[in-house]
Design a protein around this motif. Structure first.
Motif, PDB file in Angstrom:
ATOM      1  N   ASP A  78      46.290  37.426  34.145  1.00  0.00           N
ATOM      2  CA  ASP A  78      47.299  37.731  33.194  1.00  0.00           C
ATOM      3  C   ASP A  78      47.791  36.794  32.133  1.00  0.00           C
ATOM      4  OD1 ASP A  78      48.037  40.210  34.688  1.00  0.00           O
ATOM      5  OD2 ASP A  78      49.017  38.783  36.291  1.00  0.00           O
ATOM      6  N   LEU A 125      57.756  32.118  26.694  1.00  0.00           N
ATOM      7  CA  LEU A 125      57.699  32.948  27.974  1.00  0.00           C
ATOM      8  C   LEU A 125      57.166  32.237  28.923  1.00  0.00           C
ATOM      9  CD1 LEU A 125      58.551  35.485  29.086  1.00  0.00           C
ATOM     10  CD2 LEU A 125      55.983  36.454  28.270  1.00  0.00           C
ATOM     11  N   TYR A 126      56.144  31.368  28.961  1.00  0.00           N
ATOM     12  CA  TYR A 126      55.312  30.573  29.850  1.00  0.00           C
ATOM     13  C   TYR A 126      56.130  29.588  30.389  1.00  0.00           C
ATOM     14  CZ  TYR A 126      51.920  27.217  31.895  1.00  0.00           C
ATOM     15  OH  TYR A 126      51.570  26.462  32.682  1.00  0.00           O
ATOM     16  N   ASN A 129      58.956  31.138  32.358  1.00  0.00           N
ATOM     17  CA  ASN A 129      58.675  31.610  33.792  1.00  0.00           C
ATOM     18  C   ASN A 129      58.295  30.407  34.636  1.00  0.00           C
ATOM     19  OD1 ASN A 129      57.418  33.461  35.503  1.00  0.00           O
ATOM     20  ND2 ASN A 129      55.369  32.713  34.940  1.00  0.00           N
ATOM     21  N   HIS A 195      52.731  43.414  28.461  1.00  0.00           N
ATOM     22  CA  HIS A 195      52.650  41.956  29.206  1.00  0.00           C
ATOM     23  C   HIS A 195      53.950  41.435  29.647  1.00  0.00           C
ATOM     24  CE1 HIS A 195      50.724  37.953  29.820  1.00  0.00           C
ATOM     25  NE2 HIS A 195      51.904  37.553  29.223  1.00  0.00           N
ATOM     26  N   ARG A 198      54.898  42.774  32.852  1.00  0.00           N
ATOM     27  CA  ARG A 198      54.252  42.589  34.014  1.00  0.00           C
ATOM     28  C   ARG A 198      54.911  40.916  34.443  1.00  0.00           C
ATOM     29  NH1 ARG A 198      49.824  44.402  31.438  1.00  0.00           N
ATOM     30  NH2 ARG A 198      49.350  42.268  30.536  1.00  0.00           N
ATOM     31  N   LYS A 199      55.110  40.352  33.492  1.00  0.00           N
ATOM     32  CA  LYS A 199      55.899  38.855  33.598  1.00  0.00           C
ATOM     33  C   LYS A 199      57.116  38.937  34.519  1.00  0.00           C
ATOM     34  CE  LYS A 199      53.195  35.931  31.849  1.00  0.00           C
ATOM     35  NZ  LYS A 199      52.538  34.394  32.547  1.00  0.00           N
ATOM     36  N   GLN A 221      51.576  33.353  39.300  1.00  0.00           N
ATOM     37  CA  GLN A 221      51.875  33.735  37.827  1.00  0.00           C
ATOM     38  C   GLN A 221      51.493  34.986  37.752  1.00  0.00           C
ATOM     39  OE1 GLN A 221      50.159  31.375  34.682  1.00  0.00           O
ATOM     40  NE2 GLN A 221      51.100  32.704  33.206  1.00  0.00           N
ATOM     41  N   SER A 222      52.304  36.045  37.108  1.00  0.00           N
ATOM     42  CA  SER A 222      52.141  37.324  36.953  1.00  0.00           C
ATOM     43  C   SER A 222      51.607  37.709  35.478  1.00  0.00           C
ATOM     44  CB  SER A 222      53.065  38.466  37.328  1.00  0.00           C
ATOM     45  OG  SER A 222      53.371  38.230  38.727  1.00  0.00           O
TER      46      SER A 222
END
Length: 222
Positions: A78, A125-126, A129, A195, A198-199, A221-222
């Protein structure tokens, strides 16, 4: 001190890696070089990355094959991949990139500002998350610790707040996906929206796992 995100740069030409580093240095994140697909896969065995910039034209294992290996691994499937290519072979070539799992496909020479902006979106985004996962883990410890009733109410209130914030983002993502469908958006935008969904699904599972009686294991982690 906030930990920096890692960005994997994959290109067989040193001058191209140097150019990417010059463009992305302003993001103040950790840039990791790989001069081949094999080297990139080795780096992915030990480190977590926010995004991968992957050159398509490489001797030996090319970008498409490298991406296929990345997507087959549970740990890395992902991670968003941005393909970079010096040759534009038309729609079929571009479609192959998206079919291999890319979230974007950029032809060289590319606009440095555009590339930096695209990468910064995935870095942000990372980081969000990671932060939410840390908060979820802390909440899990608090909830499992039992403790005083007041402490439990405080944890439950924080959990409800996080859930509400995530719900708002989920609504925005759903609206965006519908808009892209209606406007027949390009493949890059559709892939990016998918994407993101999915997150968000992964984050929702993490929060759901914190509910009383839920399994203690948080998803990866997705």
């Amino acid at each position: 001190m906030v930990q920096k995100a890692k960005i994997l740069l994959v290109d067989d030409r040193p001058e191209n890696l140097l150019a990417l580093e010059a463009i992305l240095s302003a993001l103040d994140q950790t840039l990791v070089r790989a001069s081949s697909g094999e080297e990139a896969l080795k780096a992915l065995l030990t480190d977590d990355f926010a995004v991968i910039l992957l050159d398509v034209q490489m001797p030996g294992m090319d970008g498409f094959e490298t991406a296929a290996h990345i997507k087959r691994r549970e740990r890395t499937r992902d991670i968003p991949i941005i393909f970079l290519t010096a040759i534009n072979h038309g729609p079929h070539h571009t479609f192959r990139g998206y079919a291999a799992g890319a979230v974007d496909y950029i032809s060289k020479p590319f606009d440095p500002w555009v590339l930096r902006a695209k990468v910064s979106v995935f870095v942000e985004l990372y980081m969000k998350n990671c932060k939410l996962r840390e908060q979820a883990a802390l909440l899990r410890l608090q909830l499992e610790g039992g403790g005083e009733a007041g402490h439990g109410k405080e944890s439950a209130g924080l959990l409800a707040e996080l859930s509400a914030r995530l719900a708002a983002v989920e609504e925005q993502a759903e609206a965006l996906s519908k808009q892209l469908d209606d406007d027949s958006a390009d493949a890059a935008a559709v892939a990016t929206a998918a994407h993101l969904e999915r997150k968000l699904t992964g984050l929702r599972r993490a929060l759901d796992a914190l509910e009383p009686g839920a399994a203690p294991t948080l998803p990866g982690q997705s």
